[in-house]
Write a protein that holds these residues in place. Sequence first.
Motif, PDB file in Angstrom:
ATOM      1  N   LEU A 187       0.821  -1.211  -0.151  1.00  0.00           N
ATOM      2  CA  LEU A 187      -0.030  -0.078  -0.152  1.00  0.00           C
ATOM      3  C   LEU A 187       1.162   1.232  -0.332  1.00  0.00           C
ATOM      4  O   LEU A 187       0.174   2.098  -0.414  1.00  0.00           O
ATOM      5  N   MET A 188       1.570   1.173   0.557  1.00  0.00           N
ATOM      6  CA  MET A 188       2.930   2.351   0.488  1.00  0.00           C
ATOM      7  C   MET A 188       2.677   3.441  -0.185  1.00  0.00           C
ATOM      8  O   MET A 188       2.965   4.367  -0.527  1.00  0.00           O
ATOM      9  N   SER A 189       2.674   2.282  -2.232  1.00  0.00           N
ATOM     10  CA  SER A 189       3.454   3.524  -2.803  1.00  0.00           C
ATOM     11  C   SER A 189       2.206   4.041  -3.542  1.00  0.00           C
ATOM     12  O   SER A 189       2.088   4.810  -4.082  1.00  0.00           O
ATOM     13  N   ALA A 190       1.193   3.842  -2.822  1.00  0.00           N
ATOM     14  CA  ALA A 190      -0.900   4.718  -3.359  1.00  0.00           C
ATOM     15  C   ALA A 190      -0.449   5.760  -2.300  1.00  0.00           C
ATOM     16  O   ALA A 190      -1.076   6.459  -2.051  1.00  0.00           O
ATOM     17  N   PHE A 194      -1.373   6.910   6.615  1.00  0.00           N
ATOM     18  CA  PHE A 194      -0.491   5.878   6.490  1.00  0.00           C
ATOM     19  C   PHE A 194      -0.486   4.377   7.778  1.00  0.00           C
ATOM     20  O   PHE A 194      -0.516   3.857   7.059  1.00  0.00           O
ATOM     21  N   PHE A 195      -1.693   5.235   7.946  1.00  0.00           N
ATOM     22  CA  PHE A 195      -2.177   4.161   8.928  1.00  0.00           C
ATOM     23  C   PHE A 195      -3.012   3.657   8.636  1.00  0.00           C
ATOM     24  O   PHE A 195      -3.341   2.475   8.243  1.00  0.00           O
ATOM     25  N   ALA A 196      -4.439   4.334   8.021  1.00  0.00           N
ATOM     26  CA  ALA A 196      -5.074   4.443   7.453  1.00  0.00           C
ATOM     27  C   ALA A 196      -5.843   2.931   7.094  1.00  0.00           C
ATOM     28  O   ALA A 196      -6.525   2.457   7.545  1.00  0.00           O
ATOM     29  N   GLU A 197      -4.302   2.792   5.580  1.00  0.00           N
ATOM     30  CA  GLU A 197      -4.866   2.104   4.120  1.00  0.00           C
ATOM     31  C   GLU A 197      -3.980   0.453   5.212  1.00  0.00           C
ATOM     32  O   GLU A 197      -4.147  -0.384   4.123  1.00  0.00           O
ATOM     33  N   GLY A 198      -3.670   0.395   6.287  1.00  0.00           N
ATOM     34  CA  GLY A 198      -3.191  -0.453   6.957  1.00  0.00           C
ATOM     35  C   GLY A 198      -4.222  -1.445   7.583  1.00  0.00           C
ATOM     36  O   GLY A 198      -3.581  -3.051   7.895  1.00  0.00           O
ATOM     37  N   GLY A 199      -5.124  -1.885   7.888  1.00  0.00           N
ATOM     38  CA  GLY A 199      -6.397  -2.029   8.782  1.00  0.00           C
ATOM     39  C   GLY A 199      -6.255  -2.264   9.710  1.00  0.00           C
ATOM     40  O   GLY A 199      -7.710  -2.115  10.065  1.00  0.00           O
ATOM     41  N   ASN A 200      -6.118  -3.381  10.097  1.00  0.00           N
ATOM     42  CA  ASN A 200      -6.316  -3.751  11.952  1.00  0.00           C
ATOM     43  C   ASN A 200      -5.663  -2.440  12.573  1.00  0.00           C
ATOM     44  O   ASN A 200      -6.426  -2.395  13.763  1.00  0.00           O
ATOM     45  N   VAL A 201      -5.656  -0.892  11.968  1.00  0.00           N
ATOM     46  CA  VAL A 201      -4.876  -0.456  13.116  1.00  0.00           C
ATOM     47  C   VAL A 201      -5.772   0.881  12.198  1.00  0.00           C
ATOM     48  O   VAL A 201      -5.424   1.492  11.511  1.00  0.00           O
ATOM     49  N   PRO A 231      -6.343   4.328  12.738  1.00  0.00           N
ATOM     50  CA  PRO A 231      -6.113   5.779  12.713  1.00  0.00           C
ATOM     51  C   PRO A 231      -6.771   6.729  13.113  1.00  0.00           C
ATOM     52  O   PRO A 231      -8.333   6.962  13.430  1.00  0.00           O
ATOM     53  N   ALA A 232      -6.883   7.697  14.437  1.00  0.00           N
ATOM     54  CA  ALA A 232      -7.174   8.451  15.602  1.00  0.00           C
ATOM     55  C   ALA A 232      -7.886   9.719  15.127  1.00  0.00           C
ATOM     56  O   ALA A 232      -8.617  10.175  15.346  1.00  0.00           O
ATOM     57  N   ASN A 233      -7.098   9.853  13.759  1.00  0.00           N
ATOM     58  CA  ASN A 233      -7.430  11.238  13.186  1.00  0.00           C
ATOM     59  C   ASN A 233      -8.664  10.802  12.434  1.00  0.00           C
ATOM     60  O   ASN A 233      -9.015  10.632  11.620  1.00  0.00           O
ATOM     61  N   PRO A 234      -9.983  12.144  12.771  1.00  0.00           N
ATOM     62  CA  PRO A 234     -11.703  12.056  13.102  1.00  0.00           C
ATOM     63  C   PRO A 234     -11.780  11.908  11.398  1.00  0.00           C
ATOM     64  O   PRO A 234     -12.813  11.815  11.106  1.00  0.00           O
ATOM     65  N   SER A 235     -11.045  12.478  10.966  1.00  0.00           N
ATOM     66  CA  SER A 235     -11.889  12.863   8.921  1.00  0.00           C
ATOM     67  C   SER A 235     -12.411  11.871   9.179  1.00  0.00           C
ATOM     68  O   SER A 235     -12.115  10.900   8.917  1.00  0.00           O
ATOM     69  N   PRO A 236     -13.227  12.049   7.911  1.00  0.00           N
ATOM     70  CA  PRO A 236     -14.851  10.510   8.023  1.00  0.00           C
ATOM     71  C   PRO A 236     -14.036   9.900   6.611  1.00  0.00           C
ATOM     72  O   PRO A 236     -14.174   9.086   6.355  1.00  0.00           O
ATOM     73  N   ALA A 237     -13.382  10.901   5.556  1.00  0.00           N
ATOM     74  CA  ALA A 237     -12.231  10.043   4.396  1.00  0.00           C
ATOM     75  C   ALA A 237     -11.159   9.143   5.310  1.00  0.00           C
ATOM     76  O   ALA A 237     -11.001   7.896   5.013  1.00  0.00           O
ATOM     77  N   ILE A 238      -9.946   9.769   5.921  1.00  0.00           N
ATOM     78  CA  ILE A 238      -9.469   8.800   7.188  1.00  0.00           C
ATOM     79  C   ILE A 238      -9.882   7.849   7.480  1.00  0.00           C
ATOM     80  O   ILE A 238      -9.318   6.375   7.048  1.00  0.00           O
ATOM     81  N   GLN A 239     -11.298   7.701   8.181  1.00  0.00           N
ATOM     82  CA  GLN A 239     -11.784   6.502   8.365  1.00  0.00           C
ATOM     83  C   GLN A 239     -12.308   5.737   7.606  1.00  0.00           C
ATOM     84  O   GLN A 239     -12.457   4.355   8.183  1.00  0.00           O
ATOM     85  N   ILE A 295     -11.762   1.812   6.995  1.00  0.00           N
ATOM     86  CA  ILE A 295     -13.017   0.574   7.214  1.00  0.00           C
ATOM     87  C   ILE A 295     -12.598  -0.174   5.704  1.00  0.00           C
ATOM     88  O   ILE A 295     -13.237  -1.145   5.247  1.00  0.00           O
ATOM     89  N   ASP A 296     -12.377   0.616   4.511  1.00  0.00           N
ATOM     90  CA  ASP A 296     -12.911   0.240   3.427  1.00  0.00           C
ATOM     91  C   ASP A 296     -11.067  -1.106   3.187  1.00  0.00           C
ATOM     92  O   ASP A 296     -11.336  -2.066   2.291  1.00  0.00           O
ATOM     93  N   SER A 297     -10.057  -0.653   3.797  1.00  0.00           N
ATOM     94  CA  SER A 297      -9.427  -1.777   3.923  1.00  0.00           C
ATOM     95  C   SER A 297      -9.798  -2.957   4.579  1.00  0.00           C
ATOM     96  O   SER A 297      -8.935  -4.039   3.794  1.00  0.00           O
ATOM     97  N   PHE A 298     -10.802  -3.571   4.650  1.00  0.00           N
ATOM     98  CA  PHE A 298     -10.975  -4.801   4.671  1.00  0.00           C
ATOM     99  C   PHE A 298     -11.692  -5.329   3.647  1.00  0.00           C
ATOM    100  O   PHE A 298     -12.229  -6.784   4.247  1.00  0.00           O
ATOM    101  N   GLY A 299     -11.885  -4.834   2.997  1.00  0.00           N
ATOM    102  CA  GLY A 299     -12.716  -5.365   1.967  1.00  0.00           C
ATOM    103  C   GLY A 299     -13.805  -5.392   1.134  1.00  0.00           C
ATOM    104  O   GLY A 299     -14.924  -4.477   2.530  1.00  0.00           O
TER     105      GLY A 299
END
Length: 437
Positions: free
Chosen positions: A16-19, A351-358, A360-368, A372-376
């Motif tokens: 995911l890092m490349s994205a 960087f955390f948001a797309e990692g799945g299990n972690v 992210p604390a940032n409350p941005s709906p886009a970040i959250q 969510i999407d990282s679970f497929g």
Amino acid sequence: MFKTRHSLMVLVIVLLMSALALPVHAQDGGEPVIAAQPCDEPGELTMWVWDEVWAGIIGESIEAWKADYCPGAEVTLEVQPWGQYWDLLKTNAAGGDLPDVFNMSQTNYFFYAENEALLNLQPYWDEYGVDTTIWGSGMVDPYRWGEDGDLFAAPVNWDTIAIFYNKDMFDAAGLDYPTADWDWNDFAEMAAALTDPEADVYGAAVYAEYQAGYPNWIAATGVTPVAEAGRAGCTLEEPGSLEALNFLKGLLDEGIMPDVSTVGGASPDDAFNFFASGKLAMVAGGSWKLSQALDEVPFNWDVVQLPRHPETGRSRSILHAVGYVASARTENPDLAANLILFLASDEGQRFFAEGGNVAPANPSPAIQQLWIDSFGETDINIQTFVDATIDSQGVTVFDEIWDAINSEIVVQIFDLGMDVEDAAAAACDVVEPYMVQ
């Protein structure tokens, strides 16, 4: 749970890092919730973390900070294994030689705050225009200090609690699925209807240890579970605590909940495994269980927020958030604060948001949503865990009282049948010596 949970996400993260090159707000077209800002001047910093996977994610984030906001800065990032991390930090704190920036746990924060070892970040939040209430109570309240409640940390992540439920059992019983507006009475009625003694099936198990267990129910009454913030006193004998514990013990006494011996242990893992075996209709579980549940639970299931207290109307999850903090003795406080701002910003948190299990604390709906999407592709209501961050209860317990408020009180009430009042008094006898006198 408090230590970070990771399944085998390393490969996923690397892919995911490349994205991660573009800022989040460039994608969604809106303004960032927390905007990164350029540093005043570059310098050198040291940073400690306790997790190898986190080190990889944070290292990538630091490189983005250096490239886009602080060219010329240098950060030496070191991993100190969990088993050594806190001993090393305490030793260095005593000698005044802490790293400039490091990860902090809510369970360990008091020692460093009380000993004035941490940089007060509140002036920087004010300067950067960050409203610290945006993170929600559970994420930041345990990191506040002083008469004005200044915030000495930026949250990295969060874990919250919800009810996992067996949809097949609900269908077989002809029950509607629970919704976010259900209360304790609804929960008890559903659990009773789902209990089948002949099949050794129980309606629920929700008492477990601190984060995934009984303290969530205490928090819903408006009482801070177990210990007041700042170690101001044991709360287990307060009316709200006794009400919650007696409510749960009543379900045990009625045969709706299994005892600890039946479940196989007092930990939330034991309860979750019992649920996954098909012997339990509902279980309280953390957001860290999502990946395991998606991979291993063999029946149809979903999650719903914890039921609301009938009088307060509150559903309050115990939330733990790791924080970024800085040493009070750092030679580059402005630079340390600027790095922490970036790590907490929309760009840094992606960087955390797309990692799945972690989460992210940032409350941005886009970040959250990225998390969510990282679970497929899934129909599971993962948003439930995000919603639980808003009116949440941060962790106020700590290692010295861990056994008394986890395995001991749980076993005494939910296995040995001790009266709630006696068990609470016994736990407070252990807790009180560690409170601030």
